[in-house]
Design a protein around this motif. Sequence first.
Motif, PDB file in Angstrom:
ATOM      1  N   ALA A 143      -5.918   3.719   4.021  1.00 13.59           N
ATOM      2  CA  ALA A 143      -7.134   4.097   4.786  1.00 13.59           C
ATOM      3  C   ALA A 143      -8.195   3.315   4.113  1.00 13.59           C
ATOM      4  N   VAL A 144      -8.318   2.973   3.036  1.00 15.44           N
ATOM      5  CA  VAL A 144      -9.501   2.127   2.096  1.00 15.44           C
ATOM      6  C   VAL A 144      -9.053   0.417   2.634  1.00 15.44           C
ATOM      7  N   LEU A 180       0.979  -1.107   0.014  1.00 11.54           N
ATOM      8  CA  LEU A 180      -0.142   0.171   0.322  1.00 11.54           C
ATOM      9  C   LEU A 180       0.969   1.214   0.049  1.00 11.54           C
ATOM     10  N   GLU A 181       0.832   2.132  -1.077  1.00  8.80           N
ATOM     11  CA  GLU A 181       1.657   3.239  -1.163  1.00  8.80           C
ATOM     12  C   GLU A 181       0.818   4.375  -0.675  1.00  8.80           C
TER      13      GLU A 181
END
Length: 161
Positions: free
Chosen positions: A67-68, A60-61
């Motif tokens: 957040a999602v 995740l960048e």
Amino acid sequence: MCALQVMPAVRRTPRSADGEEGMWRHIARVAAGLTVQGGLELLLGLALLIAGADSDAKPLESLYERAVLGMGPALLIAGGCLKAYAARRNRRFVGHRLGLVALCSSLLTATVWFCAPTGLALLAYGTVVYRDASSRQAFALGESGKTPDEVRALLAARQKN
């Protein structure tokens, strides 16, 4: 020559002696909305949980991805369970504060954009209904041990008088 149009009379819901509209009748609709919203949040939370657990996924960048895919499943599953449980109790006119907390949980689950429109609309509608005096009275009767049918009969009789 100017013609005036006469507007037809609008039929309104009967008012009680103190001017109340009887918003307690909308509690079942809010509870149904909480059930549907909670169920959809649970489904989306599980789908995001499965998608986030994909072994071939890249790290995740962005902040949005974190957040999602990072927090979204937990928020959606918790919010969905809370809404479903509150709806079950609210149908029996029990758990007024729990219903308000479940409605407010829509603010947290709105971080996942798919849930924002219906969740925020349900929050606005439910807050108006649950903060009404007749709704608080219905919940007080339910908390005192009255059955839902008894609560409806008592409030309908009071509204007619």
